[in-house]
Design a protein around this motif. Structure first.
Motif, short mmCIF file in Angstrom:
data_model
loop_
_atom_site.label_atom_id
_atom_site.label_comp_id
_atom_site.label_asym_id
_atom_site.label_seq_id
_atom_site.Cartn_x
_atom_site.Cartn_y
_atom_site.Cartn_z
N ASN A 14 6.30 8.82 -8.41
CA ASN A 14 4.76 8.64 -8.93
C ASN A 14 4.80 9.34 -10.61
OD1 ASN A 14 2.00 8.14 -8.30
ND2 ASN A 14 1.42 9.50 -8.27
N PHE A 51 6.55 5.56 -1.95
CA PHE A 51 5.44 4.68 -2.01
C PHE A 51 4.15 4.92 -1.17
CE2 PHE A 51 2.39 1.70 -1.92
CZ PHE A 51 1.33 1.58 -2.98
N HIS A 87 0.74 7.20 -0.14
CA HIS A 87 -0.38 6.64 -0.78
C HIS A 87 -0.63 7.24 1.23
CE1 HIS A 87 -2.23 2.46 1.36
NE2 HIS A 87 -2.67 3.27 1.15
N ILE A 92 -1.83 4.25 -6.19
CA ILE A 92 -1.10 2.38 -6.59
C ILE A 92 -1.31 1.46 -7.49
CG2 ILE A 92 -3.13 0.73 -5.43
CD1 ILE A 92 -3.75 2.23 -3.59
N THR A 127 2.24 2.49 -9.33
CA THR A 127 3.01 1.51 -8.94
C THR A 127 2.68 -0.10 -9.12
OG1 THR A 127 3.46 2.69 -6.36
CG2 THR A 127 3.92 0.31 -6.66
N SER A 128 0.91 -0.95 -9.23
CA SER A 128 1.04 -1.68 -9.22
C SER A 128 1.39 -2.35 -10.96
CB SER A 128 -0.88 -1.89 -9.73
OG SER A 128 -0.96 -1.49 -8.40
N ASP A 150 4.20 -5.04 -11.05
CA ASP A 150 3.61 -6.57 -10.81
C ASP A 150 4.64 -6.52 -11.41
OD1 ASP A 150 3.33 -5.41 -13.66
OD2 ASP A 150 1.79 -6.10 -13.99
N LYS A 209 6.18 -4.08 -5.42
CA LYS A 209 4.52 -4.84 -5.66
C LYS A 209 3.81 -5.50 -4.35
CE LYS A 209 2.76 -9.00 -7.71
NZ LYS A 209 3.06 -10.83 -8.91
N ARG A 250 3.95 -3.68 -1.41
CA ARG A 250 3.04 -2.79 -1.03
C ARG A 250 2.67 -1.78 -1.27
NH1 ARG A 250 8.42 0.30 0.91
NH2 ARG A 250 8.34 -0.81 2.81
N ALA A 251 2.26 -2.47 -2.86
CA ALA A 251 0.50 -1.82 -3.55
C ALA A 251 -0.36 -2.97 -3.31
CB ALA A 251 1.20 -2.24 -4.78
N GLU A 260 -10.01 2.84 -10.31
CA GLU A 260 -8.66 2.68 -10.35
C GLU A 260 -8.93 2.47 -12.12
OE1 GLU A 260 -6.42 3.92 -9.30
OE2 GLU A 260 -6.00 2.20 -7.23
#
Length: 196
Positions: free
Chosen positions: A20, A58, A62, A105, A108-109, A113, A120, A122-123, A165
């Motif tokens: 993370n 991840f 999450h 999220i 990772t995004s 991406d 991606k 999973r996000a 976010e």
């Protein structure tokens, strides 16, 4: 759990924070070995590759956030208070060890991406789950006549997630919480304004 399952869980729990913070590309096998105290052979005896560890990490990160939110939301029955759990939690993210490195999220995004299709995916699933959770809370509130019946659940969910976010990213980049607190206060007003 078997010894193998315990070892896998240990690896995931120890590496989740590292992934993370550093991301997939920034986390090396040496980082994984250092944080777990395990040899490369032991790690690869439990996971086929770094990808599998990153995906499991991840999911772990999450799930930690999800479980926290679920507990706090379930602790109250009133729909507006349930929605207020989001700004109250993210305003005080530094209190929660699993958020101090940033939102899993968002982190990772940002990284995956264009570079890691499985992360991606999973996000995206996590974002869809979060959006659906907020929408369901709003729909519940409308049915219970606690939230205005002309409220668009999808619209509010997208705005809430985007504000959280965006403000979280701002706080992490600047190392300041002032703007995050401003955004969460604004979000609180928005949520309170939904009251029937």
């Amino acid at each position: 759990m078997s010894k193998s399952e315990n070892t896998k869980q240990f690896i995931v729990e120890k590496t989740a924070f590292v992934f993370n913070i550093k991301g997939y590309a920034g986390t090396s096998m040496n980082d994984i070995m250092n944080v777990t105290g395990l040899s490369k052979g032991c790690i690869y005896g439990n996971f086929a590759n770094k990808d599998e560890i990153a995906l499991a990490a991840f999911d772990y990160n999450h799930n930690k956030v999800n479980e926290h939110m679920k507990r706090r939301i379930s602790a109250t029955d009133y729909s507006i208070e349930r929605l207020l759990v989001y700004p109250n939690t993210y305003r005080n993210y530094f209190r929660y060890s699993y958020l101090q490195a940033g939102c899993p999220i968002l982190n990772t995004s940002t990284e995956a991406d264009d570079t890691h299709p499985r992360l991606k995916e999973r996000a995206v699933k996590a974002l869809d789950f979060w959006k659906a959770s907020i929408e369901n809370q709003i729909k519940r509130g409308i049915v219970r006549k606690e939230i205005k019946d002309d409220t668009d659940p999808a619209e509010i969910a997208v705005v809430m997630i985007s504000m959280i976010e965006g403000a979280f990213m701002h706080a992490k980049v600047t190392n300041r919480t002032k703007e995050l607190k401003i955004a969460m206060e604004f979000l609180e007003k928005l949520i309170i304004g939904l009251k029937a």
